[in-house]
Write an enzyme that holds these catalytic residues in place. Sequence first.
Site, PDB file in Angstrom:
ATOM      1  N   SER A 141       0.830  -1.206   0.000  1.00 34.41           N
ATOM      2  CA  SER A 141       0.000   0.000   0.000  1.00 34.41           C
ATOM      3  C   SER A 141       0.866   1.259   0.000  1.00 34.41           C
ATOM      4  CB  SER A 141      -0.902   0.029   1.234  1.00 34.41           C
ATOM      5  OG  SER A 141      -1.718  -1.109   1.293  1.00 34.41           O
TER       6      SER A 141
HETATM    7  N1  SAH Z   1      -0.815  -4.911   4.218  1.00 34.02           N
HETATM    8  C1  SAH Z   1      -0.152  -5.167   2.970  1.00 34.02           C
HETATM    9  C2  SAH Z   1      -1.011  -4.706   1.810  1.00 34.02           C
HETATM   10  C3  SAH Z   1      -1.043  -5.757   0.761  1.00 34.02           C
HETATM   11  S1  SAH Z   1      -2.317  -5.622  -0.451  1.00 34.02           S
HETATM   12  C4  SAH Z   1       1.244  -4.572   2.928  1.00 34.02           C
HETATM   13  O1  SAH Z   1       1.611  -3.857   3.865  1.00 34.02           O
HETATM   14  O2  SAH Z   1       2.000  -4.828   1.982  1.00 34.02           O
HETATM   15  C5  SAH Z   1      -3.599  -6.650   0.240  1.00 34.02           C
HETATM   16  C6  SAH Z   1      -3.245  -8.086   0.504  1.00 34.02           C
HETATM   17  O3  SAH Z   1      -4.442  -8.712   0.940  1.00 34.02           O
HETATM   18  C7  SAH Z   1      -2.773  -8.897  -0.703  1.00 34.02           C
HETATM   19  O4  SAH Z   1      -1.549  -9.479  -0.408  1.00 34.02           O
HETATM   20  C8  SAH Z   1      -3.866  -9.947  -0.895  1.00 34.02           C
HETATM   21  O5  SAH Z   1      -3.378 -11.180  -1.346  1.00 34.02           O
HETATM   22  C9  SAH Z   1      -4.422 -10.058   0.507  1.00 34.02           C
HETATM   23  N2  SAH Z   1      -5.783 -10.618   0.601  1.00 34.02           N
HETATM   24  C10 SAH Z   1      -6.845 -10.401  -0.209  1.00 34.02           C
HETATM   25  N3  SAH Z   1      -7.917 -11.107   0.208  1.00 34.02           N
HETATM   26  C11 SAH Z   1      -7.522 -11.800   1.321  1.00 34.02           C
HETATM   27  C12 SAH Z   1      -8.147 -12.720   2.198  1.00 34.02           C
HETATM   28  N4  SAH Z   1      -9.417 -13.112   2.028  1.00 34.02           N
HETATM   29  N5  SAH Z   1      -7.428 -13.217   3.222  1.00 34.02           N
HETATM   30  C13 SAH Z   1      -6.129 -12.860   3.425  1.00 34.02           C
HETATM   31  N6  SAH Z   1      -5.474 -12.003   2.617  1.00 34.02           N
HETATM   32  C14 SAH Z   1      -6.161 -11.481   1.575  1.00 34.02           C
END
Ligand code: SAH
Length: 214
Positions: free
Chosen positions: A64
Amino acid sequence: MTDLSRQHNEAKKLSKELRKKGISDERVLAAISNVPRHSFIDEQLSAYAYQDRPLPIESGQTISQPFTVAYQTELLQLQAGEKVLEIGTGSGYQAAILCEMEAEVYSIERYYNLYQTAKEILNKLGYYPNLFFGDGFEGLPEHAPFDKILITAAPEKIPEKLLQQLRVGGWMVVPLGGRGGQKMTVIRRVSDTEFKESEHGDFIFVPMQEGTVE
Ligand code: SAH
């Protein structure tokens, strides 16, 4: 100047930039200064690591934008020792920020490769959150209740099972809405059965999806 001190300087600059953009929680700003964001992204992108923008990671996901990480963390009003559940470990950067704030961190990721990579990086940096490979829609009933829940991918509707894993008096920060864009939403559990919602601006996240990917 060594690479390390240059990167620490860049992280401090980023923190100053976020202050100008409206982040005021000193503990959040300190965490941004202390976490080496370049460690969580591909080396080829390291020139952009301390710019305020999202960047691609593996499996078509993103780390993000720093402003978004800081904004969501500020909304959490995390106190040291609180138990927080993050949905979407992704790169692990947000989890590191939560560890810097001395929370007891739990985080779930649905892609096995991201879960693995994030774990390695976090541990190498000396952060030891409780990481899980699984579907965030299920939460972690065996570790509930949580003081705070932070969702970093966008569900179209409020994930009901997660609401039930909040302690009374706790709250969830979630970007709510479909692919067109989301409203940052805070949902407070005011009693066993009562929840209160407030909205905090427009954002764009990757979608929260059901199931896991090995
Ligand atoms: N907090 C992260 C942001 C990553 S983007 C960071 O600091 O880099 C959002 C993430 O949510 C992605 O990696 C995606 O695979 C994950 N995601 C989406 N749906 C999900 C679910 N149902 N359970 C767990 N993770 C999920």
